[in-house]
Design an enzyme around this catalytic site. Structure first.
Site, PDB file in Angstrom:
ATOM      1  N   ARG A 187      -9.646  -8.015   3.609  1.00 33.67           N
ATOM      2  CA  ARG A 187      -8.546  -7.536   4.449  1.00 33.67           C
ATOM      3  C   ARG A 187      -8.606  -6.017   4.607  1.00 33.67           C
ATOM      4  NH1 ARG A 187      -2.993  -6.016   3.570  1.00 33.67           N
ATOM      5  NH2 ARG A 187      -1.520  -6.909   5.077  1.00 33.67           N
TER       6      ARG A 187
ATOM      7  N   SER B 254       3.806  -6.441   2.685  1.00 35.97           N
ATOM      8  CA  SER B 254       2.472  -6.372   3.275  1.00 35.97           C
ATOM      9  C   SER B 254       1.443  -6.989   2.329  1.00 35.97           C
ATOM     10  CB  SER B 254       2.131  -4.928   3.647  1.00 35.97           C
ATOM     11  OG  SER B 254       0.943  -4.859   4.399  1.00 35.97           O
ATOM     12  N   LEU B 255       0.495  -6.200   1.791  1.00 32.78           N
ATOM     13  CA  LEU B 255      -0.493  -6.798   0.881  1.00 32.78           C
ATOM     14  C   LEU B 255       0.178  -7.422  -0.333  1.00 32.78           C
ATOM     15  CD1 LEU B 255      -1.467  -5.290  -2.057  1.00 32.78           C
ATOM     16  CD2 LEU B 255      -1.779  -3.423  -0.450  1.00 32.78           C
TER      17      LEU B 255
ATOM     18  N   HIS C  59      -0.385  -3.207  11.004  1.00 30.46           N
ATOM     19  CA  HIS C  59       0.730  -4.024  11.499  1.00 30.46           C
ATOM     20  C   HIS C  59       1.109  -3.695  12.950  1.00 30.46           C
ATOM     21  CE1 HIS C  59       1.204  -5.762   7.581  1.00 30.46           C
ATOM     22  NE2 HIS C  59       1.300  -4.571   7.041  1.00 30.46           N
TER      23      HIS C  59
ATOM     24  N   GLN D 160       0.543 -11.700  10.030  1.00 30.28           N
ATOM     25  CA  GLN D 160       1.048 -10.498   9.356  1.00 30.28           C
ATOM     26  C   GLN D 160       0.184  -9.271   9.634  1.00 30.28           C
ATOM     27  OE1 GLN D 160      -0.130  -9.086   5.670  1.00 30.28           O
ATOM     28  NE2 GLN D 160       1.709  -9.803   4.606  1.00 30.28           N
TER      29      GLN D 160
ATOM     30  N   GLN E 292       0.827  -1.199   0.000  1.00 29.59           N
ATOM     31  CA  GLN E 292       0.000   0.000   0.000  1.00 29.59           C
ATOM     32  C   GLN E 292       0.861   1.248   0.000  1.00 29.59           C
ATOM     33  OE1 GLN E 292      -3.337  -0.648   2.429  1.00 29.59           O
ATOM     34  NE2 GLN E 292      -4.177   1.403   2.235  1.00 29.59           N
TER      35      GLN E 292
END
Length: 311
Positions: free
Chosen positions: A119, A94-95, A203, A252, A9
């Site tokens: 998500r 991340s994503l 996170h 995560q 992101q």
């Protein structure tokens, strides 16, 4: 050895994917499939905006994935550069880890788009707007960032969210704690703290409701496992077992993105070339972690043609 890496992101921008879709039916297929999976015209939002809507977590996450996978599909179908043959491992920030898993067959495109929509919605809903924040610590190594976060917490959540590279660490938590951390950066030998324009504190432990939502969503998904090893964010190590992959994706959501350690581990394992698909964010980080690595950022048809001519 060569690794393909996938951005997270923050790499979204209005206009993303437009030129690629205009130049290649293969790219357009990806965007159409994601639109159908989500029941929305995400591609129009990607290409036309408005930017505020594209930046919403539930839209940005599948959009970034779609752009990366469209780039990969053009590379494979029109450039005849097949990931299974030309790559030796993958990783995503991340994503981007979902993009990496989709690229290696662990999840199909429709499933990946729906997982990321879930998500994004769950992460946004986990903390009321205004209660959480994130900040980038510039000129901070992980030890300084951890010490600052511990000092600023004062009973609230203030944690390292992203260990991006040797000079940039992101912290996440309660807004008041993040603001205290920014005020104290000089005391810990950190150059600067910059509040990030995000809508939720990703996170960190405040994301536990979103982690629970992803555990439920992933439990319903079948996966044959990836055909290449994936370096997981939370362990900075290779993973290929489906059950472990799902467990780490859940972890995560609240856990640290160990990107610096992941790239360092890959370099130590013999990976000397890194190809970023659909973004120009991770490449500079890789160079700060492994200065001698060969890095390519692939966005346009020109980028694809140049890569095809080289590998």
């Amino acid at each position: 050895m060569r690794a393909f890496i996938f951005p997270g992101q923050g790499s979204q921008a209005v206009g993303m994917g437009a030129a690629l879709a205009a130049a290649s039916p293969a790219a357009r297929e990806v965007f159409d499939e994601v639109d159908e999976a989500l029941g929305q015209n995400l591609f129009r939002l990607m290409t036309e905006g408005p930017e505020a809507d594209l930046t919403l977590t539930e839209n940005a996450q599948p959009a970034i994935m779609a752009n990366a996978l469209a780039t990969l599909r053009v590379l494979e179908r029109e450039g005849n550069v097949v990931l299974r043959d030309k790559g030796h491992a993958v990783a995503g920030h991340s994503l981007g880890e979902y993009s990496a898993l989709c690229a290696t067959g662990a999840f199909d495109l429709t499933t990946t788009a729906r997982l990321l929509k879930t998500r994004g919605q769950a992460m946004q809903a986990a903390v009321p707007v205004g209660e959480g924040a994130m900040a980038a610590l510039l000129g901070a190594d992980i030890e300084k960032a951890e010490a600052l976060a511990a000092a600023a917490a004062q009973g609230e959540v203030c944690a390292v969210a992203n260990d991006n590279d040797p000079s940039q660490v992101v912290i996440s938590g309660h807004k008041s704690a993040i603001e205290r951390a920014i005020e104290q950066v000089k005391d810990f030998g950190i150059k600067r703290g910059v509040l990030l324009p995000v809508s939720a504190p990703f996170h960190c432990p405040l994301m536990q409701p979103a982690a629970d939502a992803m555990a439920a969503a992933l439990a319903e998904v079948a996966s044959p496992g990836p055909f290449l090893p994936v370096y997981a964010n939370v362990t900075a190590a290779q993973v290929s077992d489906t059950a472990t992959i799902k467990a780490l994706l859940v972890e995560q959501v609240t856990g640290r993105v160990r990107w610096r350690e992941s790239i360092a581990a890959m370099w130590d394992a013999g990976f000397t070339e890194f190809v970023e698909m659909g973004g120009r964010v991770l490449g500079p980080m890789v160079k700060r972690i492994a200065p001698d690595a060969t890095v390519s950022s692939i966005i346009s048809m020109d980028d694809i043609e140049a890569l095809v001519g080289r590998i």
